[in-house]
Write an enzyme that holds these catalytic residues in place. Sequence first.
Site, mmCIF file in Angstrom:
data_model
loop_
_atom_site.group_PDB
_atom_site.id
_atom_site.type_symbol
_atom_site.label_atom_id
_atom_site.label_comp_id
_atom_site.label_asym_id
_atom_site.label_seq_id
_atom_site.Cartn_x
_atom_site.Cartn_y
_atom_site.Cartn_z
ATOM 1 N N ASP A 1 3.130 2.121 -4.782
ATOM 2 C CA ASP A 1 3.111 2.209 -6.251
ATOM 3 C C ASP A 1 3.661 3.532 -6.761
ATOM 4 O O ASP A 1 4.499 3.565 -7.670
ATOM 5 C CB ASP A 1 1.719 1.917 -6.805
ATOM 6 C CG ASP A 1 0.622 2.844 -6.322
ATOM 7 O OD1 ASP A 1 0.826 3.534 -5.290
ATOM 8 O OD2 ASP A 1 -0.448 2.878 -6.952
ATOM 9 N N ALA B 1 -14.981 1.901 -1.127
ATOM 10 C CA ALA B 1 -14.572 0.817 -0.244
ATOM 11 C C ALA B 1 -13.100 0.451 -0.405
ATOM 12 O O ALA B 1 -12.637 -0.526 0.169
ATOM 13 C CB ALA B 1 -15.437 -0.417 -0.509
ATOM 14 N N ASP C 1 -3.749 0.225 -9.640
ATOM 15 C CA ASP C 1 -5.156 -0.115 -9.832
ATOM 16 C C ASP C 1 -5.459 -0.371 -11.302
ATOM 17 O O ASP C 1 -6.161 -1.323 -11.662
ATOM 18 C CB ASP C 1 -6.047 1.004 -9.313
ATOM 19 C CG ASP C 1 -5.899 1.224 -7.819
ATOM 20 O OD1 ASP C 1 -5.252 0.384 -7.161
ATOM 21 O OD2 ASP C 1 -6.403 2.241 -7.319
ATOM 22 N N GLU D 1 0.829 -1.207 0.000
ATOM 23 C CA GLU D 1 0.000 0.000 0.000
ATOM 24 C C GLU D 1 0.861 1.254 0.000
ATOM 25 O O GLU D 1 1.795 1.383 0.782
ATOM 26 C CB GLU D 1 -0.888 -0.018 1.242
ATOM 27 C CG GLU D 1 -2.322 0.307 0.953
ATOM 28 C CD GLU D 1 -2.994 -0.709 0.059
ATOM 29 O OE1 GLU D 1 -3.180 -0.407 -1.149
ATOM 30 O OE2 GLU D 1 -3.349 -1.790 0.530
ATOM 31 N N SER E 1 -12.827 3.418 -9.344
ATOM 32 C CA SER E 1 -12.392 4.378 -10.365
ATOM 33 C C SER E 1 -11.604 3.705 -11.471
ATOM 34 O O SER E 1 -11.834 3.956 -12.668
ATOM 35 C CB SER E 1 -11.556 5.493 -9.724
ATOM 36 O OG SER E 1 -10.436 4.963 -9.042
#
Length: 398
Positions: free
Chosen positions: A42, A140, A189, A39, A145
């Site tokens: 990136d 969430a 993502d 987390e 997106s």
Amino acid sequence: MTATDTRAAAAARAIFAERFGAEPIGTWSAPGRVNLIGEHTDYNDGFVLPFAIQHRTHVALAPRADGALRVRVASTFEDTTAELALAELAEVFPGRRDEVPEWARYPLGVAWALLAASGTDPSIVPGVDLAFASDVPVGAGLSSSAAIEGATAVALADAWGISLDRVALAKVGRRAENEAVGAPTGIMDQMAALLGRADAAIFLDCRSLDAQVIDLGFADAGLELVVIDTGVKHSHATGGYGERRAACERGAAALGVPALRDVTLDDMPRLAEIVDDVTFRRVRHVVTEDQRVLDTVRTIREQGPTAIGDLLVASHASMRDDFEISVPELDTAVEAALSAGAVGARMTGGGFGGAAIALVARDRVQAVTDATTAAFASAGFAAPTIFSVTPSAGAARD
């Protein structure tokens, strides 16, 4: 498609007919994602281990019936329809993006970034209508997106005859999110949405964009990945995310390196002498999280997924204490899941709300669900939404 997939695709076709008075030529879709570990690494050129999930955003598309060289977008989650001339896209983005409703900046931003990345003259492609429906939970931390961006990118690439590979389309989605929307996210993502595979995670080097498919083996190990959606909404376009990114950039600059990817634990004592405590802790999270990703991949390969629990727990502690992006609801979810026998648990996504994940033996899923629900009630929190996710395929035409 799954049953929910079928419903979302049908909803996209229905909203298309309702708003545009015509039938689409087809539907395309892209998944949300869960990040197993890694987390805020990136955008620091580090490592991540996400997987695409079965929840998807679907887009119905057709060329404009009136021949207008315009792109028009509608969705089931907004009453408004937004529209721009193809020739206007490069004028509006990024400098005048505030003229466009925020939700519409995602698909319209992808249209802009796709034309730019491919060097396509907007006057030679047809105008299009797009209508979206989704079963990816919004807010969430499951990257609703990037699901919109991925679905838009593959649909428009097909409609406009643009041949870009999946990594290039992921870059299009990232540019749309960074510049058209104004959210300073990395590329994880979008890569998960476009490269996802069934029963596998994507081990991504965010500097080189090299991606390896890692078989997870959850099913064979009798494990499920449970998402605990706290219901606490967040927005990456607001301040907390940007402040964390700025702290990472300060830390890299202080050490004279391009990105925190280039920092090791051996550098931390020197860093402590030259930056403030907050910046130090932000950097420490990223440096240790990168190592946890590498350790998780190695552990899955050598010992299987049941052995990664401690790495998940350490990741959560680092985000809670060093990066300070957890909230009481996320901490409660993690603690309750672990107390009920989860192999490991941690918050996932950008933070400040969203979801936690728990890796759980199949026969303990109900116990974890019950314990978490009870812990939220005891703390006076609204009831969480709890569901299992399955590693799934990336963006495609339905």
